[in-house]
Enzyme design. Structure first.
Site, PDB file in Angstrom:
ATOM      1  N   GLU A   1       0.799  -1.116   0.151  1.00 47.40           N
ATOM      2  CA  GLU A   1       0.074   0.098  -0.139  1.00 47.40           C
ATOM      3  C   GLU A   1       0.719   1.153  -0.025  1.00 47.40           C
ATOM      4  O   GLU A   1       0.525   2.116   0.761  1.00 47.40           O
ATOM      5  CB  GLU A   1      -0.984  -0.017   1.245  1.00 47.40           C
ATOM      6  CG  GLU A   1      -2.038  -1.095   1.267  1.00 47.40           C
ATOM      7  CD  GLU A   1      -2.732  -1.333   2.528  1.00 47.40           C
ATOM      8  OE1 GLU A   1      -2.786  -0.412   3.367  1.00 47.40           O
ATOM      9  OE2 GLU A   1      -3.711  -2.247   2.293  1.00 47.40           O
TER      10      GLU A   1
ATOM     11  N   GLU B   1      -6.108 -10.815  -1.144  1.00 41.62           N
ATOM     12  CA  GLU B   1      -6.788 -10.718   0.027  1.00 41.62           C
ATOM     13  C   GLU B   1      -8.376 -10.718  -0.114  1.00 41.62           C
ATOM     14  O   GLU B   1      -9.194  -9.734   0.221  1.00 41.62           O
ATOM     15  CB  GLU B   1      -6.610  -9.400   0.739  1.00 41.62           C
ATOM     16  CG  GLU B   1      -4.914  -9.412   1.099  1.00 41.62           C
ATOM     17  CD  GLU B   1      -4.590  -8.044   1.773  1.00 41.62           C
ATOM     18  OE1 GLU B   1      -5.413  -7.495   2.411  1.00 41.62           O
ATOM     19  OE2 GLU B   1      -3.276  -7.901   1.764  1.00 41.62           O
TER      20      GLU B   1
HETATM   21  C1  GLA Z   1      -4.911  -4.745   4.485  1.00 44.03           C
HETATM   22  C2  GLA Z   1      -3.427  -5.540   4.843  1.00 44.03           C
HETATM   23  C3  GLA Z   1      -3.989  -6.904   5.470  1.00 44.03           C
HETATM   24  C4  GLA Z   1      -5.072  -6.572   6.467  1.00 44.03           C
HETATM   25  C5  GLA Z   1      -6.091  -6.068   5.779  1.00 44.03           C
HETATM   26  C6  GLA Z   1      -7.495  -5.678   6.943  1.00 44.03           C
HETATM   27  O1  GLA Z   1      -5.355  -5.290   3.196  1.00 44.03           O
HETATM   28  O2  GLA Z   1      -2.612  -5.765   3.612  1.00 44.03           O
HETATM   29  O3  GLA Z   1      -2.799  -7.352   5.992  1.00 44.03           O
HETATM   30  O4  GLA Z   1      -4.582  -5.747   7.582  1.00 44.03           O
HETATM   31  O5  GLA Z   1      -5.727  -4.577   5.447  1.00 44.03           O
HETATM   32  O6  GLA Z   1      -7.521  -6.652   7.687  1.00 44.03           O
END
Ligand code: GLA
Length: 355
Positions: free
Chosen positions: A160, A267
Site C-alpha cells: 500500500e 486478500e
Molecule cells: C490490508 C492489509 C492486510 C489486512 C487488511 C485488513 O489489506 O494488507 O494485512 O490488515 O488490510 O485486515
C-alpha cells in the site's frame, strides 16, 4: 465361509470406492484446491489460534493449499523492539504449513500500518534519518526473510505505498517522508538479497480503479526501470457486490501483466456493504444471491486469465469471523466469504466450483 467373506468384501467395495475415489483422492472431501488444481493454488489468511481449532483446521486442509499469516509477520507483531523479535506465532503457521505440505505467502515486510513505534524514532524520541531507517529496514528484512528462506515461496515486500489522492503517486507515509520513494526499491533489493528464490510482490488495494490503477502502474514501471527485483503484483481484492466491475478487473490484470509481472489475488473477500453504507443490514436471500453470482463471475474471470494468475487467497476463512465485522464500522456483521458461520459451504461456494 470363504464365499461369505468374499461376498461381504464385494458389498463393501462401492462404498470404499466412493471414500477413496478413482484417483486416490477422498472424493467426498474434494475442496477448492482440488477444483482449481489445474489453475492456481487457493489460499487463506490465518492466525495460529485458527489453526489450533479442530473444525477450522479440517476445513482449511480440505480446501486450501496456501496460507498467509493474517498479522503474525507484520513488522509490529514480529519485531516489537529493536533488539527483540517475536517468532512464536509466525513459526507456528510456517510449521503447520510444512507439516501439511502447504505453501506460505509472507505478508508483509514494509507497510505504513502496524509498524512498531521504535522503527522511526531515535533514543531521544526524534525521527531518525533516512540512512538509519533504511538500515533498520534492511536488518528487519534480512532477519525475517532469512529465517523462513526455503519455507516461504512469496513475499509481499511493500504494501500500500500508493496514495489514495488522484494527484499524487506516493502515499505520504513516514517511510515516504523520511526516505522519499527510495525505501520501496531498497525493500525489494534487501528481500532479494535475503532470499534470491522468493517471488517478490508489490501488494495494494483499489488496484482496479482506473485512476489508482494508473498510479500503481507508474510506481511499478519506475521500479522495474530501476532494476528492482519485483516479480509480481498482489491485488488485495477487498471487493463488494458492485465494485469493481468485471471489465475493470480484467483491464487491471492485463495492464500489470503487460509489465511482465505475475498477478495474485491476495486478500479476497466480497463485502455485502457498499462504500457509503453505514447501517447494518440483514443478509437476505437477495443479497446472498447477488454475492453468489459475483463470486461465480470473478472466479470465471480468474480462470480465463490463468496465464497471469499464480494464486488466489481469501482474507479469512468463514463468515464466523472477518476483519470486515469491524471495518469500517465497528461491530457491523459482514458475510463476505464462501463458508458460513457454521463453516458450511454457501451457495457462493457452489458458484465457484461449478464450471
Ligand atoms: C490490508 C492489509 C492486510 C489486512 C487488511 C485488513 O489489506 O494488507 O494485512 O490488515 O488490510 O485486515
Amino acid at each position: 465361509m470363504l464365499k461369505l467373506i468374499l461376498n461381504r468384501a464385494l458389498l463393501l467395495l462401492p462404498g470404499l470406492f466412493w471414500v477413496i475415489g478413482a484417483n486416490g483422492q477422498a472424493a467426498g472431501n474434494k475442496g477448492l484446491k482440488d477444483y482449481y488444481a489445474g489453475y492456481f493454488p487457493v489460499g487463506v489468511a490465518v492466525t495460529p489460534a485458527l489453526l489450533r481449532d479442530p473444525a477450522a483446521q479440517a476445513l482449511i486442509l480440505q480446501h486450501f493449499n496456501s496460507l498467509t499469516p493474517e498479522n503474525a509477520m507484520k513488522m509490529g507483531p514480529i519485531h516489537p523492539e529493536e533488539n527483540r523479535y517475536y517468532w512464536n506465532d509466525a513459526d507456528a503457521i510456517v510449521d503447520f504449513a510444512q507439516q501439511h505440505g502447504l505453501k506460505v505467502r509472507g505478508h508483509n515486510l514494509c507497510w505504513h500500518q502496524q509498524t512498531p513505534a521504535w522503527m522511526y524514532r531515535d533514543k531521544d524520541g526524534g525521527l531518525v534519518t533516512k540512512e538509519v531507517l533504511l538500515e533498520r529496514l534492511k536488518q528487519h528484512i534480512y532477519a525475517v526473510v532469512g529465517r523462513y528462506k526455503g519455507k516461504i515461496y512469496a513475499w509481499d515486500v511493500v504494501n500500500e505505498a500508493v496514495a489514495d489522492e488522484n494527484d499524487k503517486v506516493y502515499r505520504n507515509s513516514v517511510w515516504y517522508q523520511l526516505c522519499g520513494d527510495d525505501y520501496i526499491l531498497k525493500a525489494f533489493q534487501y528481500a532479494h538479497e535475503a532470499d534470491p528464490d522468493a517471488i517478490l510482490f508489490y501488494n495494494e488495494y483499489g488496484t482496479e480503479n482506473p485512476q489508482k490503477r494508473d498510479r500503481v502502474y507508474r510506481l511499478l514501471k519506475k521500479l522495474i526501470d530501476a532494476g528492482a527485483p519485483v516479480n509480481a503484483i498482489g491485488l488485495q481484492a477487498h471487493w463488494n457486490l458492485t465494485d469493481p466491475t468485471n471489465a475493470q478487473i480484467t483491464d487491471a490484470i492485463k495492464l500489470y501483466a503487460s509489465l511482465g509481472l505475475k498477478v495474485q489475488i491476495t486478500e479476497l473477500d466480497m463485502n455485502i456493504y457498499g462504500h457509503n453504507d453505514k447501517e447494518a443490514m440483514a443478509y437476505t436471500p437477495e443479497i446472498e444471491q447477488k454475492q453468489t453470482e459475483r463470486y461465480g463471475q470473478v472466479f470465471k474471470l480468474f480462470r480465463e486469465n490463468k496465464q497471469y494468475i499464480t494464486g488466489v487467497t481469501f482474507w479469512n476463512l468463514s463468515d464466523r469471523s472477518s476483519w470486515l465485522d469491524n471495518f469500517p464500522v465497528k461491530g457491523r456483521k459482514n458475510y463476505p466469504l464462501l463458508f458460513d458461520q457454521d463453516l458450511q459451504p454457501k451457495k457462493a461456494y457452489q458458484s465457484v466450483v461449478t464450471f
